[in-house]
Design a protein around this motif. Structure first.
Motif, PDB file in Angstrom:
ATOM      1  N   HIS A  40      -5.312   4.808  -2.350  1.00  0.00           N
ATOM      2  CA  HIS A  40      -4.639   5.527  -3.429  1.00  0.00           C
ATOM      3  C   HIS A  40      -4.097   4.506  -4.426  1.00  0.00           C
ATOM      4  N   PRO A  41      -3.983   4.872  -5.702  1.00  0.00           N
ATOM      5  CA  PRO A  41      -3.398   3.951  -6.684  1.00  0.00           C
ATOM      6  C   PRO A  41      -2.017   3.475  -6.233  1.00  0.00           C
ATOM      7  N   GLY A  42      -1.798   2.175  -6.342  1.00  0.00           N
ATOM      8  CA  GLY A  42      -0.585   1.556  -5.831  1.00  0.00           C
ATOM      9  C   GLY A  42      -0.878   0.624  -4.681  1.00  0.00           C
ATOM     10  N   SER A  43      -1.984   0.899  -3.962  1.00  0.00           N
ATOM     11  CA  SER A  43      -2.429   0.012  -2.893  1.00  0.00           C
ATOM     12  C   SER A  43      -3.250  -1.129  -3.481  1.00  0.00           C
ATOM     13  N   LEU A  44      -3.122  -2.307  -2.885  1.00  0.00           N
ATOM     14  CA  LEU A  44      -3.906  -3.473  -3.299  1.00  0.00           C
ATOM     15  C   LEU A  44      -4.880  -3.828  -2.191  1.00  0.00           C
ATOM     16  N   PHE A  45      -6.124  -4.137  -2.569  1.00  0.00           N
ATOM     17  CA  PHE A  45      -7.208  -4.254  -1.599  1.00  0.00           C
ATOM     18  C   PHE A  45      -7.744  -5.686  -1.532  1.00  0.00           C
ATOM     19  N   PHE A  46      -7.965  -6.151  -0.286  1.00  0.00           N
ATOM     20  CA  PHE A  46      -8.525  -7.480  -0.054  1.00  0.00           C
ATOM     21  C   PHE A  46      -9.536  -7.409   1.086  1.00  0.00           C
ATOM     22  N   ARG A  47     -10.497  -8.323   1.063  1.00  0.00           N
ATOM     23  CA  ARG A  47     -11.455  -8.416   2.150  1.00  0.00           C
ATOM     24  C   ARG A  47     -10.815  -9.132   3.338  1.00  0.00           C
ATOM     25  N   PRO A  48     -11.235  -8.810   4.572  1.00  0.00           N
ATOM     26  CA  PRO A  48     -10.720  -9.555   5.731  1.00  0.00           C
ATOM     27  C   PRO A  48     -10.943 -11.057   5.608  1.00  0.00           C
ATOM     28  N   SER A  49     -12.069 -11.453   5.000  1.00  0.00           N
ATOM     29  CA  SER A  49     -12.353 -12.881   4.838  1.00  0.00           C
ATOM     30  C   SER A  49     -11.303 -13.558   3.968  1.00  0.00           C
ATOM     31  N   THR A  50     -10.735 -12.817   3.008  1.00  0.00           N
ATOM     32  CA  THR A  50      -9.672 -13.381   2.167  1.00  0.00           C
ATOM     33  C   THR A  50      -8.418 -13.623   2.989  1.00  0.00           C
ATOM     34  N   THR A  51      -8.055 -12.648   3.823  1.00  0.00           N
ATOM     35  CA  THR A  51      -6.886 -12.805   4.696  1.00  0.00           C
ATOM     36  C   THR A  51      -7.060 -14.010   5.608  1.00  0.00           C
ATOM     37  N   ILE A  52      -8.245 -14.135   6.187  1.00  0.00           N
ATOM     38  CA  ILE A  52      -8.512 -15.269   7.078  1.00  0.00           C
ATOM     39  C   ILE A  52      -8.370 -16.586   6.320  1.00  0.00           C
ATOM     40  N   LEU A  92       6.116   0.901  -1.420  1.00  0.00           N
ATOM     41  CA  LEU A  92       4.772   0.363  -1.236  1.00  0.00           C
ATOM     42  C   LEU A  92       4.763  -0.855  -0.313  1.00  0.00           C
ATOM     43  N   GLY A  93       5.881  -1.517  -0.200  1.00  0.00           N
ATOM     44  CA  GLY A  93       5.974  -2.684   0.681  1.00  0.00           C
ATOM     45  C   GLY A  93       6.488  -2.356   2.061  1.00  0.00           C
ATOM     46  N   ALA A  94       6.314  -1.121   2.519  1.00  0.00           N
ATOM     47  CA  ALA A  94       6.883  -0.700   3.808  1.00  0.00           C
ATOM     48  C   ALA A  94       6.448  -1.612   4.953  1.00  0.00           C
ATOM     49  N   ASP A  95       5.150  -1.926   5.035  1.00  0.00           N
ATOM     50  CA  ASP A  95       4.670  -2.759   6.140  1.00  0.00           C
ATOM     51  C   ASP A  95       5.274  -4.158   6.087  1.00  0.00           C
ATOM     52  N   ILE A  96       5.476  -4.675   4.882  1.00  0.00           N
ATOM     53  CA  ILE A  96       6.100  -5.994   4.728  1.00  0.00           C
ATOM     54  C   ILE A  96       7.563  -5.935   5.166  1.00  0.00           C
ATOM     55  N   LEU A  97       8.279  -4.916   4.705  1.00  0.00           N
ATOM     56  CA  LEU A  97       9.698  -4.785   5.047  1.00  0.00           C
ATOM     57  C   LEU A  97       9.887  -4.592   6.542  1.00  0.00           C
ATOM     58  N   GLU A  98       8.995  -3.832   7.164  1.00  0.00           N
ATOM     59  CA  GLU A  98       9.086  -3.623   8.610  1.00  0.00           C
ATOM     60  C   GLU A  98       8.717  -4.894   9.371  1.00  0.00           C
ATOM     61  N   GLY A  99       7.696  -5.601   8.894  1.00  0.00           N
ATOM     62  CA  GLY A  99       7.315  -6.843   9.545  1.00  0.00           C
ATOM     63  C   GLY A  99       8.429  -7.871   9.500  1.00  0.00           C
ATOM     64  N   GLU A 100       9.075  -8.000   8.334  1.00  0.00           N
ATOM     65  CA  GLU A 100      10.184  -8.945   8.210  1.00  0.00           C
ATOM     66  C   GLU A 100      11.397  -8.464   9.003  1.00  0.00           C
ATOM     67  N   GLY A 101      11.657  -7.154   8.964  1.00  0.00           N
ATOM     68  CA  GLY A 101      12.793  -6.620   9.716  1.00  0.00           C
ATOM     69  C   GLY A 101      12.619  -6.803  11.203  1.00  0.00           C
ATOM     70  N   GLU A 136       0.825  -1.205   0.000  1.00  0.00           N
ATOM     71  CA  GLU A 136       0.000   0.000   0.000  1.00  0.00           C
ATOM     72  C   GLU A 136       0.861   1.257   0.000  1.00  0.00           C
ATOM     73  N   VAL A 137       0.265   2.342  -0.410  1.00  0.00           N
ATOM     74  CA  VAL A 137       0.952   3.628  -0.459  1.00  0.00           C
ATOM     75  C   VAL A 137       1.358   4.054   0.942  1.00  0.00           C
ATOM     76  N   HIS A 138       2.610   4.467   1.083  1.00  0.00           N
ATOM     77  CA  HIS A 138       3.138   4.976   2.350  1.00  0.00           C
ATOM     78  C   HIS A 138       3.756   6.349   2.094  1.00  0.00           C
ATOM     79  N   GLY A 139       2.891   7.369   2.032  1.00  0.00           N
ATOM     80  CA  GLY A 139       3.373   8.702   1.739  1.00  0.00           C
ATOM     81  C   GLY A 139       3.974   8.774   0.346  1.00  0.00           C
ATOM     82  N   PRO A 140       4.603   9.911   0.019  1.00  0.00           N
ATOM     83  CA  PRO A 140       5.286  10.016  -1.263  1.00  0.00           C
ATOM     84  C   PRO A 140       6.711   9.477  -1.219  1.00  0.00           C
TER      85      PRO A 140
END
Length: 288
Positions: free
Chosen positions: A89-101, A47-56, A39-43
């Protein structure tokens, strides 16, 4: 942080051959993965900030474990980016919570059927619906299969903040932090920008320091509106929670970050990661 005489062995699932996989003692392996959105993380942040932080954060946590646990084999799965409530915002990918589950539940059952018992799910996405989706999947797998599949970040946040995604009480005393900068710092602000400067500095746009502080509360105030009445440390009513969610949703339709990224630094990112990793290591030690 404990002496790190034995570094954890972290194997990447996708790199293993059949022969290597069959040689693993699955009862002693700990499967680790990150479930966060693209998802978009500011300018200024990838876009993978949450993934990179989670793995880090997970990597730093494993290094902070007591030596007896660092000697176990950790098996890393590729990240999962099916997550709800991405910034619209464009660049973010959207999923339903049921999909994550569904994805995490299927994954957990598959791992259990192959003899794995310990699964650590990391995350750095502050959406309550995403937390709940991960926790729901873990609970279902654990009940059905007798595993220990745990949302590490959920337990960490619950203990440190009582469930809030804001970390001002935990990090406000760190050197180089102004406590007021952490108020409303929920997305691509001081905390996340500092962590990315520590983890992947080449992926941060150099003009981040020029970005002004922006928060949902200030944005609402500019429009003559009051923020939702949620008192820290006390359960929020459903009406207040819905009001806060709607306010944030309106804010993020116009803005792409909340906080003070301009005050971020690599040094602060290291201190934040060390602090969170030490707390997370205590949680993982209890689980293991």
């Amino acid at each position: 942080m404990e002496s790190q005489s034995a570094s954890p062995v972290i194997l990447r699932w996708e790199q293993l051959t059949k022969r290597q996989f069959d040689a693993l003692d699955r009862t002693q392996c700990v499967v680790v993965l990150t479930a966060s959105p693209l998802e978009v993380h500011g300018p200024h942040l990838p876009l993978g900030a949450d993934i990179l932080e989670g793995e880090g954060l997970l990597d730093w946590t494993l290094r902070a474990l007591p030596e007896r646990h660092r000697r176990r084999t950790f098996l890393r799965l590729p990240f999962i980016y099916a997550a709800p409530d991405a910034v619209p915002h464009p660049g973010s990918l959207f999923f339903r919570p049921s999909t994550t589950i569904a994805v995490l539940e299927d994954l957990g059952r598959s791992l259990a059927s192959q003899g794995f018992r310990d699964v650590l799910v990391s995350n750095f996405h502050g959406s309550p619906r995403h937390f709940l989706a991960i926790e729901t999947a873990c609970a279902r797998v654990n009940r059905a299969c007798g595993t220990r599949m745990v949302s590490v970040f959920s337990v960490l946040i619950a203990r440190l903040t009582g469930g809030s995604a804001e970390l001002y009480e935990v990090l406000g005393g760190l050197p180089g932090v102004r406590r007021e900068d952490l108020l409303g710092d929920t997305h691509a602000g001081l905390v996340e920008t500092s962590q990315l400067l520590a983890l992947h500095p080449d992926w941060v746009e150099r003009d981040y320091a020029a970005l002004p502080r922006r928060t949902v509360a200030a944005w609402l105030q500019e429009r003559g509106e009051a923020s939702a009445a949620i008192e820290r440390g006390k359960p929020a009513g459903l009406g207040a929670m819905i009001e806060a969610f709607r306010g944030a949703l309106r804010f993020f339709r116009e803005e792409t970050y909340a906080g003070a990224p301009g005050h971020a630094s690599r040094e602060l990112g290291v201190r934040i990661l060390e602090t969170l990793a030490d707390h997370a290591a205590a949680v993982v030690t209890e689980i293991l």
